[in-house]
Design an enzyme around this catalytic site. Structure first.
Site, short mmCIF file in Angstrom:
data_model
loop_
_atom_site.label_atom_id
_atom_site.label_comp_id
_atom_site.label_asym_id
_atom_site.label_seq_id
_atom_site.Cartn_x
_atom_site.Cartn_y
_atom_site.Cartn_z
N GLY A 1 17.89 9.32 -34.64
CA GLY A 1 17.28 10.04 -33.52
C GLY A 1 18.07 9.84 -32.28
O GLY A 1 18.19 10.65 -31.46
N ALA A 2 18.58 8.69 -32.09
CA ALA A 2 19.23 8.22 -31.03
C ALA A 2 20.72 9.10 -30.82
O ALA A 2 21.16 9.46 -29.61
CB ALA A 2 19.85 6.95 -30.87
N GLY B 1 0.74 -1.21 -0.05
CA GLY B 1 -0.19 0.06 -0.14
C GLY B 1 0.86 1.12 -0.14
O GLY B 1 1.87 1.40 -0.89
N GLY B 2 0.43 2.07 0.94
CA GLY B 2 1.41 3.54 0.95
C GLY B 2 2.51 3.41 1.12
O GLY B 2 3.48 4.04 0.87
#
Ligand code: HXC
Length: 517
Positions: free
Chosen positions: A406-407, A171-172
Site C-alpha cells: 500500500g505504501a 485558549g483561543g
C-alpha cells in the site's frame, strides 16, 4: 489648539501606545528572556517597512474596573510591512498589556489585517503571546476569537498563514495558530495549551508545569501541533522568514524563484554508492536530499515528529518544491499514523500553494500491529492517499529503494496522477518483501518439509527477489517512466520540473471533498 499642539498631542499619544503595558511590564518581559511585540516585528520585517493600524484603539469593557485600565492599541500591534521586499500582513500580541489577552477590540484589530491580507492576496504572519480570551470581557472575547477562527478558515488555502508562538499561549491564542499553515515555537520560553496549569489542577487535579503541559518539545515531538522549535526568539523569526522564502503570496501566484549558481546538470557520483549493499540496512535519506537540491539547502519541517517521514522545502533549478521522503534511518522508513498525518498535511499545503512535490521513496510498507490499527492507521493512511490523489501540482517521484504494498500506491505513484515516476536501478517495487511473500506463497511446502525449510525459504526468497524486487516489472508496465542513474537524479528532477512548469490539471467541481479526518 494650534497645529503645533495638535502634532505634539499626536506624538504624545503615539509615545504612550509604543510603551505597551508600561516600563515595568516591559522590563519584566525582558528579564524573562523575551522581546516585546514591537521588537519582534522589527526583527521580522524589512527595516522601515512597517505601517501600523489602529494604534489608538482601546477596549470598551466596563466590568471589573476595566474602564480605568486603558492602553492605546489594547495589547496587539497590527499592520503590514515587507520581508525581502514582499508584502506581508502582521499582528503581534503584547503580553505586557493584560497578558496579551484578547478583547473584542483586540480581535477587531486582528480581523482587519486578516481581511486586508485576504483581499490583497498577501500572507499573514501572527506573533502570538497571549493568555487567551480576556476573562473580564467574557462573551465578547469569545465572539472575537470566533471571528478570527472564521477568517483563518476562509483564508486557508488562499493566502499562506504562519504563526510564531512566544511566551505562554492559552485558549483561543492556540486555536487560531492551529488553523494556520505552520507554527514555530521557542524552546523553554513558549507554551501552547488550551488551559493553563491552574485550570488543569482545578478540573483534573493534575499537577503539571507549563513546559510539560505544552512546551516546544511536547508540540514538536509528541503532539505534532507545532512544526519547528527554535532555540531563541531570533531563531524562531528566522525560521518564519525561511518558510516565507519558499511560498507564494497567494494561491493564484507562483512561489518566488531564487536564482542559483548550482549547475542543473551536476553529476553526483556519490549517489551511485549511497545505498548500503544490504537492503535491510538503514541510511540517511537526507543525504540524498541535500546532495541533489540547489546549494545543498533543505529546510526541514517537523524534523522531530514522525522522523520516519521527512518533509520540507528546497529548490531544484531555482524552483521552490516540497520534498516528501521516507527515512530508512528511523523505523525503517515505514508509514505509521503520525507520518501519514504529517505527510498529508504537508502535501496539501504544497498543492494549495502551487509548490511542486518531489517524492523520494524508500518504504517497506505501513507499520502493522494493534497499536497502529487502534490509532486508526486505516483512516490516517487514507489521508496521505487522499492528499496525493487530489494534488494537481507537478508531482515528480524517485523510488530509490523499497516501494512495497500500500505504501507503494500512496507515495505519489503513477496511479495517483504522478507526472514523472523515476526509479533507481536499486529499486524494489512489489506487493511485499521477498521473505514475507515466500513465507505466504510456500507456507504449505515449508510446513511439510521442516528439515529443509530454511534452505527452501532462502531459495524462494532469492527467486522472488530476482523476479519482483527490481524496478523493471513496474518499468515494463509504464508505472515507472525510466530507470535512472542515481548520479543523474538532480538533473532528471530539474528537467522534469521544467517540463511540468505549465501543467494544468483539475479535480471535479465540488463544494469540498471529505478527507478522512
Ligand atoms: C485577562 C489575563 C489573562 C486572561 C493573563 N492575564 N491571562 N488577564 N484574561 N486570559 C493577566 C494576568 O492577570 C496578569 O495581570 C498578566 O496577564 C500576566 O499574567 P501572569 O499570570 O502574571 O503571567 P504568567 O505567570 O506568565 O502566566 C501566564 C498564563 C496565566 C499561563 C497565560 O496568566 C494563565 O494561566 N492565564 C489564563 C489562561 C487561560 O486559561 N486562558 C483561557 C482563557 S479561555 P497583572 O495585572 O497581574 O500583570 C479562552 C477561550 C477561547 O481563551 C475559546 C477558544 C475555542
Amino acid at each position: 489648539m494650534s497645529m503645533t499642539e495638535d502634532i505634539d498631542q499626536l506624538l504624545q499619544l503615539r509615545q504612550q501606545a509604543l510603551q505597551g503595558g508600561g516600563v515595568e511590564k516591559v522590563k519584566k518581559r525582558h528579564q524573562s528572556g523575551r522581546y516585546t511585540a514591537r521588537e519582534r516585528l522589527d526583527m521580522l520585517l524589512d527595516e522601515g517597512s512597517f505601517e501600523e493600524f489602529d494604534m489608538f484603539k482601546t477596549h470598551r469593557c466596563q466590568n471589573f474596573g476595566m474602564a480605568d485600565q486603558q492602553h492605546p492599541g489594547d495589547g496587539v500591534v497590527t499592520g503590514y510591512g515587507t520581508i525581502d521586499g514582499r508584502l506581508v500582513y502582521v499582528f503581534s500580541q503584547d503580553f505586557t498589556v493584560l497578558g496579551g489577552s484578547l478583547s473584542e477590540t483586540f480581535a477587531e484589530k486582528i480581523c482587519k489585517v486578516m481581511d486586508m491580507a485576504l483581499k490583497n492576496g498577501a500572507p499573514l504572519i501572527g506573533l502570538n503571546d497571549s493568555g487567551g480570551a480576556r476573562i473580564q470581557e467574557g462573551i465578547e472575547s469569545l465572539a472575537g476569537y470566533s471571528e478570527i477562527f472564521q477568517r483563518n478558515v476562509m483564508a486557508s488555502g488562499v493566502i499562506p498563514q504562519l504563526s510564531g508562538i512566544f511566551g505562554p499561549c492559552a485558549g483561543g491564542a492556540v486555536y487560531s495558530p492551529a488553523l494556520t499553515d505552520f507554527t514555530v515555537m521557542v524552546r523553554g520560553n513558549s507554551y501552547m495549551f488550551l488551559t493553563g496549569p491552574k485550570v488543569v489542577k482545578a478540573v483534573t487535579h493534575e499537577d503539571v508545569d507549563v513546559e510539560t503541559l505544552g512546551g516546544a518539545s511536547v508540540h514538536t515531538t509528541r503532539s505534532g501541533v507545532a512544526h519547528l522549535a527554535a532555540d531563541s526568539e531570533e531563531q524562531a523569526i528566522a525560521c518564519l522568514k525561511e518558510i516565507f522564502s519558499y511560498i507564494p503570496q497567494n494561491n493564484m501566484t507562483e512561489p518566488p524563484r531564487v536564482e542559483t549558481a548550482d549547475p542543473a546538470d551536476r553529476d553526483i557520483e556519490y549517489l551511485n554508492q549511497v545505498l548500503p549493499d544490504n537492503p535491510h540496512q538503514p541510511y540517511d535519506i537526507k543525504q540524498i536530499i541535500v546532495n541533489t537540491v540547489d546549494d545543498g539547502r533543505f529546510s526541514e519541517i517537523q524534523p522531530e515528529f514522525a522522523a520516519n517521514l521527512v518533509v520540507g522545502f528546497a529548490r531544484y533549478g531555482s524552483q521552490s518544491v516540497g520534498i516528501v521522503a521516507n527515512q530508512p534511518q528511523h523505523l525503517a522508513g515505514v508509514l505509521d499514523n503520525d507520518a501519514s498525518i504529517k505527510g498529508a498535511r504537508f502535501v496539501r499545503f504544497c498543492d494549495a500553494f502551487n509548490i511542486p512535490l518531489v517524492t523520494l521513496v524508500d518504504v517497506p510498507g505501513f507499520l502493522p500491529g494493534t497499536v497502529q490499527e487502534y490509532a486508526g492507521i486505516i483512516r490516517n493512511g487514507a489521508k496521505m492517499l487522499y492528499a496525493y490523489a487530489e494534488a494537481t501540482v507537478p508531482k515528480v517521484t524517485v523510488t530509490v529503494r523499497k516501494a512495497y504494498g500500500g505504501a507503494y500506491c500512496v507515495m505519489s505513484s503513477k496511479h495517483l496522477r504522478g507526472d514523472i515516476n523515476y526509479a533507481w536501478p536499486s529499486a524494489e517495487i512489489a506487493v511485499m518483501g521477498a521473505k514475507g511473500a515466500s513465507e505466504i506463497l510456500y507456507a504449505k511446502e515449508l510446513r511439510e518439509q521442516p528439515q529443509t525449510a530454511q534452505q527452501l525459504l532462502a531459495e524462494k526468497e532469492r527467486d522472488y527477489a530476482q523476479s519482483f524486487a527490481n524496478p523493471y516489472v513496474a518499468a515494463r508496465r509504464g508505472y515507472v517512466d525510466d530507470v535512472i542513474l542515481p548520479s543523474r537524479t538532480r538533473f532528471r528532477i530539474i528537467k522534469a520540473l521544467v517540463m511540468l512548469a505549465d501543467k494544468q490539471d483539475t479535480n471535479p467541481v465540488k463544494k469540498h471533498g471529505n478527507i478522512p479526518l
